[in-house]
Enzyme design. Sequence first.
Site, PDB file in Angstrom:
ATOM      1  N   ASN A 162      12.108  27.395  41.262  1.00  0.00           N
ATOM      2  CA  ASN A 162      12.262  28.413  40.542  1.00  0.00           C
ATOM      3  C   ASN A 162      13.600  28.420  39.685  1.00  0.00           C
ATOM      4  OD1 ASN A 162      10.012  28.691  41.708  1.00  0.00           O
ATOM      5  ND2 ASN A 162      10.255  30.516  42.622  1.00  0.00           N
TER       6      ASN A 162
ATOM      7  N   SER B 178       2.571  20.054  35.165  1.00  0.00           N
ATOM      8  CA  SER B 178       3.287  20.246  33.794  1.00  0.00           C
ATOM      9  C   SER B 178       4.033  19.014  33.348  1.00  0.00           C
ATOM     10  CB  SER B 178       4.467  21.592  33.965  1.00  0.00           C
ATOM     11  OG  SER B 178       5.087  21.342  35.281  1.00  0.00           O
TER      12      SER B 178
ATOM     13  N   LYS C 143      -1.619  15.351 -11.161  1.00  0.00           N
ATOM     14  CA  LYS C 143      -0.826  16.130  -9.820  1.00  0.00           C
ATOM     15  C   LYS C 143       0.464  15.400  -9.398  1.00  0.00           C
ATOM     16  CE  LYS C 143      -3.775  19.652  -9.180  1.00  0.00           C
ATOM     17  NZ  LYS C 143      -3.698  20.323  -7.980  1.00  0.00           N
TER      18      LYS C 143
ATOM     19  N   SER D 285      -2.427  13.850  -5.825  1.00  0.00           N
ATOM     20  CA  SER D 285      -4.086  14.073  -5.489  1.00  0.00           C
ATOM     21  C   SER D 285      -4.829  12.761  -5.676  1.00  0.00           C
ATOM     22  CB  SER D 285      -4.569  14.966  -6.697  1.00  0.00           C
ATOM     23  OG  SER D 285      -5.734  14.795  -6.628  1.00  0.00           O
TER      24      SER D 285
ATOM     25  N   HIS E  30       9.018  43.001  -8.604  1.00  0.00           N
ATOM     26  CA  HIS E  30       7.655  42.824  -8.776  1.00  0.00           C
ATOM     27  C   HIS E  30       7.094  41.693  -9.590  1.00  0.00           C
ATOM     28  CE1 HIS E  30       8.221  47.353  -8.039  1.00  0.00           C
ATOM     29  NE2 HIS E  30       9.246  47.309  -8.923  1.00  0.00           N
TER      30      HIS E  30
ATOM     31  N   LYS F 224       6.937  26.578  27.926  1.00  0.00           N
ATOM     32  CA  LYS F 224       7.539  25.419  27.374  1.00  0.00           C
ATOM     33  C   LYS F 224       6.975  24.867  26.306  1.00  0.00           C
ATOM     34  CE  LYS F 224       9.112  25.075  32.003  1.00  0.00           C
ATOM     35  NZ  LYS F 224       8.427  26.195  32.451  1.00  0.00           N
TER      36      LYS F 224
ATOM     37  N   GLU G 111       4.645  23.719   0.711  1.00  0.00           N
ATOM     38  CA  GLU G 111       3.636  24.469   1.210  1.00  0.00           C
ATOM     39  C   GLU G 111       3.554  24.541   2.659  1.00  0.00           C
ATOM     40  OE1 GLU G 111       0.417  23.075  -0.953  1.00  0.00           O
ATOM     41  OE2 GLU G 111       1.190  23.615  -2.968  1.00  0.00           O
TER      42      GLU G 111
HETATM   43  N1  ARG Z   1       6.201  23.958  36.507  1.00  0.00           N
HETATM   44  C1  ARG Z   1       6.946  25.130  36.862  1.00  0.00           C
HETATM   45  C2  ARG Z   1       7.342  25.952  35.702  1.00  0.00           C
HETATM   46  O1  ARG Z   1       7.424  25.566  34.478  1.00  0.00           O
HETATM   47  C3  ARG Z   1       8.153  24.670  37.725  1.00  0.00           C
HETATM   48  C4  ARG Z   1       8.264  26.008  38.873  1.00  0.00           C
HETATM   49  C5  ARG Z   1       7.551  25.674  39.553  1.00  0.00           C
HETATM   50  N2  ARG Z   1       7.587  26.609  40.830  1.00  0.00           N
HETATM   51  C6  ARG Z   1       6.774  27.030  41.652  1.00  0.00           C
HETATM   52  N3  ARG Z   1       7.057  28.025  42.463  1.00  0.00           N
HETATM   53  N4  ARG Z   1       5.790  26.589  41.519  1.00  0.00           N
HETATM   54  O2  ARG Z   1       7.624  27.103  35.590  1.00  0.00           O
END
Ligand code: ARG
Length: 472
Positions: free
Chosen positions: A110, A23, A283, A277, A156, A325, A290
């Site tokens: 975690n 990640s 234009k 344009s 309307h 994320k 938009e």
């Molecule tokens: N990259 C993980 C996430 O975004 C971080 C936590 C990873 N925890 C694990 N037990 N693999 O959730």
Amino acid sequence: MAQLWGGRFTKETDQLVYNFNASISFDQKFFRQDIEGSIAHVCMLGKQGILTKEEMQAIVKELDAIRADVEEGRLAITEEYEDIHSFVEANLIDRLGDTGKKLHTGRSRNDQVALDMRLYTRLELLYTDELLRELLRALLKLMEENTETIMPGFTHMQKAQPVTLAHHVGAYFEMFKRDRGRLHDIYARMNYCPLGAGALAGTTYPLDREYTATLMGFDGPTLNSMDSVSDRDYVIEFLSALSTIMMHLSRFCEEIIIWNSNEYQFVEIDDAYSTGSSIMPQKKNPDIAELVRGKTGRVYGALVSILTTMKGIPLAYNKDMQEDKELTFDAIDTVKGCLALFTGMISTMKFNKERMSDSARHGFTNATDAADYLVNHGVPFRDAHGIVGQIVLYCIDKGIAIDDMSMEELKAICPVFEEDIYEAISMDTCVNKRLTIGAPAKTAMEKVIAAEREYLADDWLDSDKWTEKYGK
Ligand code: ARG
């Protein structure tokens, strides 16, 4: 590949699996928050005697150095690390050896990622709030300048009754004010610290969770360790609030696109906020409006995606949550960009006031007031409605407005009309007799504007102290 595990494994991770799992390409966005959380954690470990003072000081100093090295370009965050947590820890160990290996005592990725995401979201929520405040300031200025700018109000998409530009803009002021209120509510609910929840069941170390919470400006620690590592409600709530902001922006953009069209010509978007344009030289397109309208779908997409990701996840942490994320980051950046551009566009836009009031006058927006005139002279409302209906038909046939009719023409349809009808159905009277709270009369609007001014004087939370820490 630099991994945080190994003891249990006899084989290297397959490269594709490693890439799929990693990640770092996106969670480096909360690099500062990761360092900040680690510093708070280590300070607490030192205070509790879990690390010695010397160890604590050495780690804090080196974490600060890593932050400075990254910020000043001496250290690159590269894909050889799985995630931002591994990057910081591996660099710390490189620099401090065994002492660096103590950083992760009493912590899991975690609760670490739960903290980082919360810190990041909290800061972005403050920035979003500030952008909304800027937009509200621009809207308030328009309201102050346009309490006498008459325009048709629509239902309307048909001209209905005259209002003023101040009143029309004021409707959006209310929407964006509620959007800020939603952000403030979310902030109050989310501002609890998950650090110390460990992998899911707390730890056996005597952590002081109140202390880390206070160090990072939280109102306290979260109260259930399993919930702490698996709660993403605040992300969902924030995305929902962002979606509502986009919905409001999109509605306003839709109106601006219509007002900017050749048929309406109510507004002219500044050259700096329009595009041309490649083929049609005449234009001048409302691309910004938009695009904001278009990007709304993208933000809704993030909300629906994360709601769906979360719905099947049993307690506690599961890797699915890593999917929170990219979409959240994208949605936040999108909304912040849209708010800033929209504010620029609306503040530089020219309003063609004459065209607006002409449009109100030629759209029978005073028909209700003509009927009210008759009612005030003793005609039952249903009859008055029918009489004015006939008048409108007559005017359409002649291509004129009601106030262009002569006294004889009016009397021919209904003898109750007298000279004072012209005054009674002038645009000015129609607007300024609507005096109740929330109505468009200048005096009613001025009271509202004064209240809004007072509302904007209160800054709520100042993000400056966060900005000092994290930069914009
Ligand atoms: N990259 C993980 C996430 O975004 C971080 C936590 C990873 N925890 C694990 N037990 N693999 O959730």
